[in-house]
Design an enzyme around this catalytic site. Sequence first.
Site, PDB file in Angstrom:
ATOM      1  N   CYS A 114       0.827  -1.198   0.000  1.00  0.00           N
ATOM      2  CA  CYS A 114       0.000   0.000   0.000  1.00  0.00           C
ATOM      3  C   CYS A 114       0.866   1.254   0.000  1.00  0.00           C
ATOM      4  O   CYS A 114       0.590   2.213  -0.724  1.00  0.00           O
ATOM      5  CB  CYS A 114      -0.925  -0.001   1.203  1.00  0.00           C
ATOM      6  N   CYS A 215      -6.480  -3.120   7.045  1.00  0.00           N
ATOM      7  CA  CYS A 215      -7.673  -2.278   7.083  1.00  0.00           C
ATOM      8  C   CYS A 215      -8.859  -2.892   6.365  1.00  0.00           C
ATOM      9  O   CYS A 215      -9.993  -2.761   6.811  1.00  0.00           O
ATOM     10  CB  CYS A 215      -7.368  -0.895   6.519  1.00  0.00           C
TER      11      CYS A 215
END
Length: 404
Positions: A114, A215
């Site tokens: 990410c 997440c």
Amino acid sequence: MPQWSPSPPLDTKIFVGLSGGVDSSVTARLLLEQGYENIQPFFMRNWDTIDEGDGSGGCEWEKDFADVERVCRESLGGRKPVLVDLSREYWQDVFQPSLDIWSEGATPNPDVSCNQKIKFHALPEKLLAESSNAWLATGHYARLLPSTLDHRLPALHRASFSAKDQSYYLSTVKTTVLARTMFPLGAFASKDEVRALARQWNIHTSEKQESMGICFVGKRKKFSRFIDSYLTAVPGKIENEQGDVVGEHAGLWNYTIGEGARVSGQRQKMFIGRKDIARNALIIVGADSPVLQCVGLSTSDFLWFGGAHGCPSAVKSTEGLRVQAQTRSLATGSLSNCVVRERHDGSLQIQLETPIVGVSPGQFIVLYDGTWCLGGGTISNTRTQADQFPVPLLPPIETITVST
């Protein structure tokens, strides 16, 4: 050209990432206190909860964004935060590749991906493109210092607060992006200092708990249930080191090498020791098994110095480059002195002085010279003490030098 500085001129426009947590909130306020008036807060949305069948997945971004809006309203002079939706890019460049790795039985690290693909690539392409002088600021715990290889560029270093150091997760970010990035929390000595400032400035996120884990899994889902909704279950056998079948698994992606194995009927605590991909079998072992002790590994996509420089010349020598290797967060004790050598095909072979427990292909290997992060890459293969031809341990390393 002048030496790179971690502090741009005070009139620089700075895009400050806010996540709804205390770290990013303090980061933004700290910049204001330092005289940076031209800041633009933004919130990055990575996951679309519409993709979740029961609506419980994702980071509950609406609640986090509400916290961001309140911080901006109460503590940042009423500035309006910008919502940057990168959920499509995240799906294509992080989540889907991670699914592919899980389906192959390996263990990816979406957090590293990410940072490399989204936070410090797709995001700056959107925000910094409008101004050649704009900078990016985030609440990461890491430091940027002028590089000893080229003083015009930054070098990534560990944070002063080692327990929160996040340089591992930033190891594959391009130097060209870091050159216009600020990590204001990198010099803080503790998280308590950050919370103390939040209380002093009456920031309402001062007591907010840290978010942990991946997440996109969300707060109400177990990891296995989440991944099972995207991958077809492929049941297989669970075996001990003697080859006895002791149970059945629903898919190798549900397990990480080195983690505890919940298998009933065992006389001692067992751990995930190995995944036999060819047979779709999971092998569990005891805590003292040599199968858990990783003594060597390889990587074929290692990025040195954020792509700003080639590999150090020592990796091409017989002696190799002596540095430190890290395979997970420091809290897990995954740091070892090592020797790095380049193979004829350009991949790296890394020999560990001290075995690291529970290293899995798909994870990231990051190399350090002291606090200096030299780069990172995906682990393609590992070698343990149980292998037929184990890599011999090295003598103690007394000096560590890096040269190009």
